[in-house]
Design a protein around this motif. Structure first.
Motif, PDB file in Angstrom:
ATOM      1  N   ARG A 192       6.306  -3.246  27.840  1.00 30.86           N
ATOM      2  CA  ARG A 192       4.870  -3.270  28.145  1.00 30.86           C
ATOM      3  C   ARG A 192       4.450  -2.142  29.086  1.00 30.86           C
ATOM      4  O   ARG A 192       3.298  -2.063  29.496  1.00 30.86           O
ATOM      5  N   HIS A 193       5.378  -1.235  29.443  1.00 28.72           N
ATOM      6  CA  HIS A 193       5.120  -0.310  30.554  1.00 28.72           C
ATOM      7  C   HIS A 193       4.013   0.693  30.254  1.00 28.72           C
ATOM      8  O   HIS A 193       3.406   1.233  31.168  1.00 28.72           O
ATOM      9  N   LEU A 194       3.703   0.943  28.971  1.00 29.34           N
ATOM     10  CA  LEU A 194       2.644   1.904  28.666  1.00 29.34           C
ATOM     11  C   LEU A 194       1.244   1.307  28.797  1.00 29.34           C
ATOM     12  O   LEU A 194       0.287   2.037  29.083  1.00 29.34           O
ATOM     13  N   ARG A 195       1.096  -0.007  28.563  1.00 27.32           N
ATOM     14  CA  ARG A 195      -0.253  -0.573  28.534  1.00 27.32           C
ATOM     15  C   ARG A 195      -0.414  -1.848  29.359  1.00 27.32           C
ATOM     16  O   ARG A 195      -1.473  -2.477  29.286  1.00 27.32           O
ATOM     17  N   SER A 196       0.562  -2.214  30.176  1.00 27.38           N
ATOM     18  CA  SER A 196       0.379  -3.432  30.974  1.00 27.38           C
ATOM     19  C   SER A 196      -0.720  -3.261  32.018  1.00 27.38           C
ATOM     20  O   SER A 196      -1.497  -4.182  32.279  1.00 27.38           O
ATOM     21  N   VAL A 197      -0.799  -2.076  32.637  1.00 26.68           N
ATOM     22  CA  VAL A 197      -1.871  -1.806  33.602  1.00 26.68           C
ATOM     23  C   VAL A 197      -3.229  -1.897  32.906  1.00 26.68           C
ATOM     24  O   VAL A 197      -4.183  -2.485  33.436  1.00 26.68           O
ATOM     25  N   TRP A 198      -3.316  -1.354  31.709  1.00 30.57           N
ATOM     26  CA  TRP A 198      -4.570  -1.389  30.955  1.00 30.57           C
ATOM     27  C   TRP A 198      -4.956  -2.820  30.598  1.00 30.57           C
ATOM     28  O   TRP A 198      -6.126  -3.204  30.662  1.00 30.57           O
ATOM     29  N   ALA A 199      -3.949  -3.602  30.167  1.00 31.46           N
ATOM     30  CA  ALA A 199      -4.228  -4.979  29.753  1.00 31.46           C
ATOM     31  C   ALA A 199      -4.765  -5.793  30.923  1.00 31.46           C
ATOM     32  O   ALA A 199      -5.757  -6.527  30.801  1.00 31.46           O
ATOM     33  N   ALA A 200      -4.107  -5.682  32.100  1.00 28.36           N
ATOM     34  CA  ALA A 200      -4.584  -6.408  33.275  1.00 28.36           C
ATOM     35  C   ALA A 200      -5.977  -5.934  33.676  1.00 28.36           C
ATOM     36  O   ALA A 200      -6.826  -6.732  34.105  1.00 28.36           O
ATOM     37  N   TRP A 201      -6.216  -4.646  33.543  1.00 35.62           N
ATOM     38  CA  TRP A 201      -7.528  -4.077  33.864  1.00 35.62           C
ATOM     39  C   TRP A 201      -8.627  -4.695  32.992  1.00 35.62           C
ATOM     40  O   TRP A 201      -9.668  -5.113  33.501  1.00 35.62           O
ATOM     41  N   MET A 202      -8.387  -4.764  31.713  1.00 33.81           N
ATOM     42  CA  MET A 202      -9.404  -5.322  30.811  1.00 33.81           C
ATOM     43  C   MET A 202      -9.560  -6.828  31.001  1.00 33.81           C
ATOM     44  O   MET A 202     -10.654  -7.370  30.828  1.00 33.81           O
ATOM     45  N   LEU A 203      -8.488  -7.527  31.387  1.00 28.85           N
ATOM     46  CA  LEU A 203      -8.620  -8.943  31.696  1.00 28.85           C
ATOM     47  C   LEU A 203      -9.494  -9.149  32.923  1.00 28.85           C
ATOM     48  O   LEU A 203     -10.255 -10.120  33.003  1.00 28.85           O
ATOM     49  N   ALA A 204      -9.396  -8.232  33.909  1.00 29.02           N
ATOM     50  CA  ALA A 204     -10.283  -8.309  35.070  1.00 29.02           C
ATOM     51  C   ALA A 204     -11.727  -8.068  34.662  1.00 29.02           C
ATOM     52  O   ALA A 204     -12.640  -8.775  35.093  1.00 29.02           O
ATOM     53  N   LYS A 205     -11.933  -7.064  33.819  1.00 26.81           N
ATOM     54  CA  LYS A 205     -13.296  -6.710  33.421  1.00 26.81           C
ATOM     55  C   LYS A 205     -13.957  -7.809  32.595  1.00 26.81           C
ATOM     56  O   LYS A 205     -15.190  -7.922  32.581  1.00 26.81           O
ATOM     57  N   THR A 206     -13.173  -8.607  31.895  1.00 24.51           N
ATOM     58  CA  THR A 206     -13.748  -9.628  30.999  1.00 24.51           C
ATOM     59  C   THR A 206     -13.564 -11.036  31.544  1.00 24.51           C
ATOM     60  O   THR A 206     -13.674 -12.012  30.805  1.00 24.51           O
ATOM     61  N   SER A 207     -13.283 -11.185  32.857  1.00 24.99           N
ATOM     62  CA  SER A 207     -13.098 -12.503  33.462  1.00 24.99           C
ATOM     63  C   SER A 207     -14.428 -13.229  33.586  1.00 24.99           C
ATOM     64  O   SER A 207     -15.499 -12.613  33.713  1.00 24.99           O
ATOM     65  N   ALA A 208     -14.333 -14.567  33.625  1.00 27.26           N
ATOM     66  CA  ALA A 208     -15.542 -15.385  33.721  1.00 27.26           C
ATOM     67  C   ALA A 208     -15.875 -15.745  35.159  1.00 27.26           C
ATOM     68  O   ALA A 208     -16.995 -16.191  35.439  1.00 27.26           O
ATOM     69  N   SER A 209     -14.922 -15.576  36.081  1.00 24.42           N
ATOM     70  CA  SER A 209     -15.176 -15.932  37.474  1.00 24.42           C
ATOM     71  C   SER A 209     -14.634 -14.844  38.390  1.00 24.42           C
ATOM     72  O   SER A 209     -13.689 -14.119  38.034  1.00 24.42           O
ATOM     73  N   LEU A 210     -15.222 -14.762  39.598  1.00 25.16           N
ATOM     74  CA  LEU A 210     -14.802 -13.738  40.549  1.00 25.16           C
ATOM     75  C   LEU A 210     -13.357 -13.933  41.016  1.00 25.16           C
ATOM     76  O   LEU A 210     -12.600 -12.955  41.060  1.00 25.16           O
ATOM     77  N   PRO A 211     -12.928 -15.141  41.352  1.00 27.17           N
ATOM     78  CA  PRO A 211     -11.528 -15.290  41.774  1.00 27.17           C
ATOM     79  C   PRO A 211     -10.547 -14.847  40.696  1.00 27.17           C
ATOM     80  O   PRO A 211      -9.546 -14.184  41.004  1.00 27.17           O
ATOM     81  N   GLU A 212     -10.827 -15.205  39.435  1.00 25.54           N
ATOM     82  CA  GLU A 212      -9.949 -14.773  38.354  1.00 25.54           C
ATOM     83  C   GLU A 212      -9.962 -13.255  38.230  1.00 25.54           C
ATOM     84  O   GLU A 212      -8.909 -12.616  38.058  1.00 25.54           O
ATOM     85  N   CYS A 213     -11.153 -12.663  38.308  1.00 25.67           N
ATOM     86  CA  CYS A 213     -11.301 -11.213  38.208  1.00 25.67           C
ATOM     87  C   CYS A 213     -10.454 -10.504  39.263  1.00 25.67           C
ATOM     88  O   CYS A 213      -9.687  -9.586  38.965  1.00 25.67           O
TER      89      CYS A 213
END
Length: 773
Positions: A192-213
């Motif tokens: 996952r080393h090429l896109r794990s940072v990207w995946a976590a980034w997009m999960l933050a951007k698409t979170s439904a709550s601030l704590p999750e983000c």
């Protein structure tokens, strides 16, 4: 100056009562001479035309100082900002290419994969609308013309899966996309080393709550710290987003600084805003904590120096920067004295800030508390040395500051221009500060009568106008020859320079540069030719023209620009021929040829770079007359008003520091220009034309055209000087048609064709034209 000009006008009116023929030219001169407010071009700074420039505060770049603290390049070098998403594609491509090359994939296959990848990414990134803390909006209502799993088995699996998730998000299927991104993060680290940072980034951007983000932003940082690749600098951006939500300013400052350190350029604005807020609150406990922390202390001291000196590139809107510097909070100064270790590594920032605010005793106190070997401390100490009249000490401190700064970084000194007060890159302001340090050293060297050092420092600092004054008015000709042979022994080949302001123009090395052909040099206009100058080449050219002005024609050749050598050789040959010629017609023809060479090529062959000719500004604008300014032994005269002399007893600010020496004044007087008027070579040309006319008989067919042509070389700017040509024309050419027409018009015949060559030119005096290639 206005009063002085009207005195001249009064004199001219008296002259008019005797000779009304000069009216047309005089009217033009008066109209052109009346000063009017205007917005002129931005020129490089000068220092020797100001009485106390040596005491001034140099330009300062907040962003450059911040970059040094962070141990990274100055802003603008990374391009990893979210508002320019497509610029990240080359970084992504480079990472994939390196991976494929290491795996032995053939280059044609790599090229094909890259082409496909670029098309997919451009399609996706071109659809992005807004990016926020918990937002990554795309044009979901517009069909996305991408097939399912647009990146196939040729791509690393985490790259292909991440891209499929991005495709689903672009179609409005965000929950399906999030499931794919979460699955990527559950894989083993190497998968996952090429896109794990990207995946976590997009999960933050698409979170439904601030704590999750915020938790996903922390995951971005964890993945990057664990070895995942982060070519886009998302870990730094994640820190920045988290810092913006923190209540604790201390922790927020730390996070913003880390974000900036990791490439998030826009964190500088947030960082500076948060530091300013901390200072405004003046909470003693918070300030005490910050004063004892090396990073926080450095960031706050940097902010104080920037705000007090009026930083030029602050990451704030221009409307947010006060015209007047603020005062440093007394609470912060008290916290520093109580909690910062001494000597303070960056205490000079506080000292500089107080100095720029005119609080000199306090500035000296903080300077005494600062590290003595810090270049900024050494530089400021030199200012205090100058205030006390200790030239040798100032010179020693400036030399050590220059040595330290030149050893620790790239060394790009330049003279700042007025334009820096509008906008400049951090690197430009840093260069301007270094240039000003060298200018200070040059001023001190001049006062110590170390003229070689003065010239060298001013040249290296980019203060070309000041350096030209030293070269042309202070050094003797023999001294300048020695300096040039030592420091600029050869003409340097042209280094291409990018065009300014118009990207469609070619680079200067693409502009044809041919030697000037003497055969056609006086036919038609001059064209757009000029030699490309570096400081060394310009110095050689200054020397060549100085020798030419002094009549040392053979010596001048060594230092002429290569493009001018054929033309110069022709000038020297014509001058020598007229001195041995016996025929009156031949003498007239050769002398007239010299006059025309002076008129049309006098700037390139004979002009001064400082007053009166102002070659330093490509002869288009008047430069300050350094000699007239510095010769004021009882005070200082501002260059825009020669009649305003400020005596030290009345205006202490106009007392020169360091003092101007009697030796400098003696040298100024020893090197007068042949003619004090601007474009002096036109006057020399007119004198040569006058001499040529002496060898022609009255009413000769060429005589009136000669007087008419040469008179108009001066008529627009100096009608009184031109009047002798008019007077001679109507007296000596009274039987010719042009002479009679001029007498009737009471001035020159402006629409007449200018006289070219005179008959009687000796054979071979004008060389054959250079064949076209």
């Amino acid at each position: 100056m206005v009063e002085k000009r009207w005195k001249t006008v009064t004199y001219c009116l008296a002259l008019l009562s005797m000779n009304l023929r000069v009216v047309p030219g005089l009217v033009a001169w008066i109209v052109c001479s009346i000063p009017s407010p205007a917005c002129g071009p931005f020129f490089p700074d000068t220092v020797l035309d100001q009485p106390q420039a040596s005491l001034g505060v140099p330009p300062f770049s907040y962003l450059s100082g911040l970059a040094k603290l962070a141990g990274r390049k100055s802003p603008g070098d990374s391009g990893n900002e979210e508002d320019s998403l497509e610029v990240q594609i080359p970084l992504e491509v480079e990472e994939l290419q390196d991976l494929w090359r290491a795996s032995g994939v053939a280059q044609p296959e790599i090229d094909a994969r890259v082409k496909h990848y670029e098309a997919v990414r451009k399609d996706m990134l071109g659809r992005v609308l807004d990016v926020g803390l918990m937002e990554f909006r795309t044009k979901a209502d517009v069909p996305l013309e991408l097939t399912e799993h647009p990146l196939g088995a040729d791509f690393p699996s985490d790259v292909a899966d991440y891209t499929e998730g991005a495709r689903l998000h672009g179609l409005g299927k965000t929950e399906e996309a999030r499931a794919i991104w979460k699955a990527i993060l559950e894989r083993p680290a190497m998968d996952r080393h090429l896109r794990s940072v990207w995946a976590a980034w997009m999960l933050a951007k698409t979170s439904a709550s601030l704590p999750e983000c915020l938790s996903w932003y922390e995951r971005v940082e964890i993945e990057a710290a664990g070895g995942a690749t982060d070519v886009l600098g998302l870990a730094g951006a994640a820190k920045s987003w988290r810092a913006a939500r923190l209540e604790d300013p201390i922790e927020g400052i730390r996070l913003f600084f880390e974000a900036y350190r990791q490439g998030k350029d826009s964190a500088a604005r947030d960082l500076r805003s948060l530091v300013s807020r901390l200072l405004e609150e003046r909470n003693p406990a918070t300030l005490a904590l910050a004063a004892g922390d090396p990073i926080l202390r450095s960031l706050i001291n940097l902010e104080i120096q920037a705000s007090l000196e009026g930083t030029l590139d602050a990451p704030l809107d221009a409307s947010e920067v006060d015209d007047e510097p603020s005062q440093p909070p007394a609470e912060w100064l008290a916290a520093l004295e109580a909690h910062a270790p001494l000597p303070m590594a960056d205490g000079s920032r506080i000292a500089w800030a107080l100095y720029s605010n005119g609080r000199f005793p306090e500035a000296k106190h903080w300077l005494d508390l600062s590290a003595k070997d810090d270049p900024l401390s050494l530089w400021l100490q030199a200012k205090f040395d100058l205030r006390s009249g200790h030239l040798d000490a100032a010179n020693d401190h400036l030399s050590k500051a220059i040595q330290a700064l030149s050893a620790e970084q790239a060394w790009p000194p330049l003279s700042p221009s007025e334009g820096l007060r509008w906008y400049a890159e951090a690197s430009q302001i840093e260069g301007a500060a270094l240039g000003r340090l060298l200018a200070d050293a040059g001023m001190v060297a001049l006062a110590r009568e170390d003229y070689f050092q003065a010239l060298g420092s001013l040249l290296q600092g980019g203060y070309d106008a000041d350096a030209a004054y030293v070269a042309e008015s202070v050094l003797s000709t023999d001294e300048l020859i020695r300096f040039v042979r030592l420091h600029a022994p050869l003409w340097k080949e042209h280094v291409p320079v990018a065009p300014k302001g118009n990207e469609e123009e070619p680079l200067e090395d693409e502009i044809p540069r041919k030697p000037i052909d003497p055969a056609g040099a006086l036919a038609g206009g001059l064209g757009d030719w000029y030699p490309t100058m570096g400081s060394d080449n310009r110095l050689r050219w200054q020397l060549a023209r100085r020798l030419a002005r002094e009549g040392k024609l053979n010596d001048a050749r060594e230092f002429m620009p290569p493009d001018l050598l054929l033309l110069w050789d022709h000038y020297v040959k014509v001058d020598a021929a007229r001195r041995v010629e016996k025929s009156e017609a031949a003498i007239a023809a050769l002398t007239w040829r010299l006059a025309r060479l002076h008129r049309h090529w006098g700037a390139e062959l004979f002009s001064s770079d400082t007053a009166p000719d102002s070659g330093i500004y490509e002869w288009s604008f008047s430069s300050a007359d350094f000699g007239k300014l510095r010769i004021q032994t009882e005070g200082w005269s501002s260059y825009w008003d020669e009649d305003a002399i400020y005596k030290p007893s009345e205006f202490a600010a106009y007392q020169p520091i360091p003092a101007i020496t009697s030796e400098e004044l003696r040298r100024i007087a020893s090197h007068p220009m042949p003619n004090p008027n601007r474009f002096h070579y036109r006057y020399v040309a007119a004198d040569l034309a006058w001499e040529a006319a002496r060898h022609l008989p009255d009413n000769d067919p060429s005589l009136a055209p000669l007087y008419n042509t040469a008179g108009q070389w001066l008529a627009a700017r100096d009608p009184m000087a031109a009047d002798r040509f008019y007077q001679a024309m109507v007296k000596r050419c009274k039987l010719t048609e042009m002479g009679q027409a001029a007498d009737k018009k009471r001035w020159f015949i402006q629409d007449a064709e200018p006289l070219e060559e005179l008959p009687g030119m000796p054979e071979g005096a004008i060389p054959a034209a250079i064949p076209e290639e």
